[in-house]
Scaffold this motif. Structure first.
Motif, PDB file in Angstrom:
ATOM      1  N   VAL A   1      45.120 -15.656 -16.429  1.00  0.00           N
ATOM      2  CA  VAL A   1      46.482 -15.214 -16.643  1.00  0.00           C
ATOM      3  C   VAL A   1      47.561 -15.525 -15.514  1.00  0.00           C
ATOM      4  CG1 VAL A   1      47.667 -13.102 -17.052  1.00  0.00           C
ATOM      5  CG2 VAL A   1      45.141 -13.968 -18.545  1.00  0.00           C
ATOM      6  N   SER A   2      47.649 -15.158 -14.546  1.00  0.00           N
ATOM      7  CA  SER A   2      47.758 -15.283 -13.348  1.00  0.00           C
ATOM      8  C   SER A   2      48.567 -16.434 -12.340  1.00  0.00           C
ATOM      9  CB  SER A   2      47.548 -14.385 -12.098  1.00  0.00           C
ATOM     10  OG  SER A   2      45.849 -15.446 -11.537  1.00  0.00           O
ATOM     11  N   GLU A   3      47.916 -17.525 -12.941  1.00  0.00           N
ATOM     12  CA  GLU A   3      48.264 -19.481 -12.755  1.00  0.00           C
ATOM     13  C   GLU A   3      49.186 -19.558 -14.269  1.00  0.00           C
ATOM     14  OE1 GLU A   3      45.199 -21.786 -13.420  1.00  0.00           O
ATOM     15  OE2 GLU A   3      47.036 -22.784 -12.771  1.00  0.00           O
ATOM     16  N   GLN A   4      48.749 -19.087 -15.478  1.00  0.00           N
ATOM     17  CA  GLN A   4      49.758 -19.438 -16.652  1.00  0.00           C
ATOM     18  C   GLN A   4      51.122 -18.818 -16.882  1.00  0.00           C
ATOM     19  OE1 GLN A   4      47.671 -17.490 -19.586  1.00  0.00           O
ATOM     20  NE2 GLN A   4      46.489 -19.633 -19.767  1.00  0.00           N
ATOM     21  N   GLU A   5      51.563 -17.033 -15.814  1.00  0.00           N
ATOM     22  CA  GLU A   5      51.974 -16.536 -15.787  1.00  0.00           C
ATOM     23  C   GLU A   5      53.237 -17.081 -14.439  1.00  0.00           C
ATOM     24  OE1 GLU A   5      52.002 -13.026 -17.850  1.00  0.00           O
ATOM     25  OE2 GLU A   5      51.151 -13.246 -18.816  1.00  0.00           O
ATOM     26  N   ASN A   6      52.547 -17.718 -14.001  1.00  0.00           N
ATOM     27  CA  ASN A   6      52.958 -17.813 -12.640  1.00  0.00           C
ATOM     28  C   ASN A   6      53.410 -17.092 -11.472  1.00  0.00           C
ATOM     29  OD1 ASN A   6      53.535 -20.838 -12.546  1.00  0.00           O
ATOM     30  ND2 ASN A   6      55.155 -21.008 -13.976  1.00  0.00           N
ATOM     31  N   ILE A   7      52.117 -15.920 -11.272  1.00  0.00           N
ATOM     32  CA  ILE A   7      51.771 -14.872 -10.539  1.00  0.00           C
ATOM     33  C   ILE A   7      51.727 -15.330  -9.202  1.00  0.00           C
ATOM     34  CG2 ILE A   7      50.859 -12.533 -10.380  1.00  0.00           C
ATOM     35  CD1 ILE A   7      51.146 -12.318 -13.544  1.00  0.00           C
ATOM     36  N   ASP A   8      51.966 -14.948  -7.811  1.00  0.00           N
ATOM     37  CA  ASP A   8      51.676 -15.930  -7.121  1.00  0.00           C
ATOM     38  C   ASP A   8      50.232 -14.946  -6.553  1.00  0.00           C
ATOM     39  OD1 ASP A   8      50.993 -17.578  -5.166  1.00  0.00           O
ATOM     40  OD2 ASP A   8      52.579 -17.101  -4.033  1.00  0.00           O
ATOM     41  N   SER A   9      51.029 -13.304  -6.360  1.00  0.00           N
ATOM     42  CA  SER A   9      50.756 -12.416  -5.423  1.00  0.00           C
ATOM     43  C   SER A   9      50.434 -11.251  -5.980  1.00  0.00           C
ATOM     44  CB  SER A   9      51.970 -12.322  -4.372  1.00  0.00           C
ATOM     45  OG  SER A   9      51.505 -11.269  -3.491  1.00  0.00           O
ATOM     46  N   TYR A  10      49.319 -10.925  -6.483  1.00  0.00           N
ATOM     47  CA  TYR A  10      49.122  -9.694  -7.144  1.00  0.00           C
ATOM     48  C   TYR A  10      47.442  -8.856  -6.599  1.00  0.00           C
ATOM     49  CZ  TYR A  10      45.390 -12.722  -9.084  1.00  0.00           C
ATOM     50  OH  TYR A  10      43.911 -13.510  -8.822  1.00  0.00           O
ATOM     51  N   ARG A  11      47.891  -7.298  -6.956  1.00  0.00           N
ATOM     52  CA  ARG A  11      47.128  -6.333  -7.017  1.00  0.00           C
ATOM     53  C   ARG A  11      45.730  -6.494  -7.832  1.00  0.00           C
ATOM     54  NH1 ARG A  11      49.157  -1.234  -2.987  1.00  0.00           N
ATOM     55  NH2 ARG A  11      49.083  -3.547  -1.716  1.00  0.00           N
ATOM     56  N   VAL A  12      44.841  -6.248  -7.470  1.00  0.00           N
ATOM     57  CA  VAL A  12      43.604  -5.503  -8.494  1.00  0.00           C
ATOM     58  C   VAL A  12      42.614  -4.433  -8.543  1.00  0.00           C
ATOM     59  CG1 VAL A  12      41.666  -6.050  -9.647  1.00  0.00           C
ATOM     60  CG2 VAL A  12      43.229  -7.941  -9.219  1.00  0.00           C
ATOM     61  N   ILE A  13      43.137  -3.299  -8.905  1.00  0.00           N
ATOM     62  CA  ILE A  13      42.713  -1.621  -9.483  1.00  0.00           C
ATOM     63  C   ILE A  13      42.008  -1.743  -9.681  1.00  0.00           C
ATOM     64  CG2 ILE A  13      43.332  -0.263  -8.738  1.00  0.00           C
ATOM     65  CD1 ILE A  13      45.966  -1.625  -8.224  1.00  0.00           C
ATOM     66  N   ASN A  14      40.399  -0.474  -9.126  1.00  0.00           N
ATOM     67  CA  ASN A  14      39.792  -0.288 -10.391  1.00  0.00           C
ATOM     68  C   ASN A  14      39.282   1.060  -9.136  1.00  0.00           C
ATOM     69  OD1 ASN A  14      36.869   0.559  -9.795  1.00  0.00           O
ATOM     70  ND2 ASN A  14      37.440  -0.180 -12.165  1.00  0.00           N
ATOM     71  N   ASN A  15      39.998   2.185 -10.515  1.00  0.00           N
ATOM     72  CA  ASN A  15      39.675   4.103 -10.028  1.00  0.00           C
ATOM     73  C   ASN A  15      38.489   3.882 -11.168  1.00  0.00           C
ATOM     74  OD1 ASN A  15      42.458   3.484  -9.103  1.00  0.00           O
ATOM     75  ND2 ASN A  15      42.794   4.080 -11.108  1.00  0.00           N
ATOM     76  N   CYS A  16      37.795   4.421  -9.637  1.00  0.00           N
ATOM     77  CA  CYS A  16      36.499   5.272  -9.961  1.00  0.00           C
ATOM     78  C   CYS A  16      35.990   6.841 -10.181  1.00  0.00           C
ATOM     79  CB  CYS A  16      35.069   4.316  -9.665  1.00  0.00           C
ATOM     80  SG  CYS A  16      33.171   4.694 -10.319  1.00  0.00           S
ATOM     81  N   GLY A  17      36.320   7.238 -10.699  1.00  0.00           N
ATOM     82  CA  GLY A  17      35.932   9.193 -10.723  1.00  0.00           C
ATOM     83  C   GLY A  17      37.474   9.453 -11.069  1.00  0.00           C
ATOM     84  N   GLU A  18      37.580  10.896 -11.094  1.00  0.00           N
ATOM     85  CA  GLU A  18      37.499  11.933 -11.644  1.00  0.00           C
ATOM     86  C   GLU A  18      39.113  11.558  -9.857  1.00  0.00           C
ATOM     87  OE1 GLU A  18      37.277  15.075 -12.938  1.00  0.00           O
ATOM     88  OE2 GLU A  18      39.098  16.721 -12.523  1.00  0.00           O
TER      89      GLU A  18
END
Ligand code: AMP
Ligand code: ZN
Length: 116
Positions: free
Chosen positions: A72-89
């Motif tokens: 998806v990031s390649e298709q949308e030309n998103i060169d720089s991004y952050r991936v976040i997972n929140n685990c727990g309250e």
């Protein structure tokens, strides 16, 4: 499918969403309250509550999610991004179906309040 789970209902089409990607294992849609110009949620198409429940049996979903993020990031030309997972309250997890936030389109800092 967990009948009380918001993201299971979104995957099943019972609750509408702005879909950005789908394959046999992964569903992705726009976050309803974006914190950046690009803010998508990538979820496995099976109910896993949280990162704590990732095992050798289901970890292929995590790999497929990261493959989907790369596509998806390649298709949308998103060169720089952050991936976040929140685990727990305390970490801020509000929906108990494993999900990864893809956040992009702005300069991001680093630290506890960096995305606030
Ligand atoms: P988290 O706080 O990490 O559990 O992330 C849950 C995310 O789901 C939040 O960023 C919410 O804005 C988002 N969210 C909640 N309900 C919906 C919905 N119906 N459609 C899209 N995103 C949603
Ligand atoms: Zn679910």
């Amino acid at each position: 499918m967990d009948k009380d789970c918001l993201f299971c209902k979104i995957i099943a089409g019972e609750i509408p969403s702005a879909k950005v990607y789908e394959d046999d294992a992964v569903f992705a849609f726009k976050d309803i309250s974006p914190i950046a110009p690009v803010h998508y949620l990538f979820v496995p198409k099976t109910h896993i509550c949280c990162a704590k429940k990732i095992t050798a049996e289901n970890s292929q979903y995590v790999a497929k999610i990261f493959e989907a993020i790369a596509k998806v990031s390649e298709q949308e030309n998103i060169d720089s991004y952050r991936v976040i997972n929140n685990c727990g309250e305390d970490a801020g997890q509000s929906v108990m179906h494993l999900h990864f936030h893809l956040v992009a389109g702005k300069k991001m800092g680093w630290g506890e309040q960096s995305l606030g």
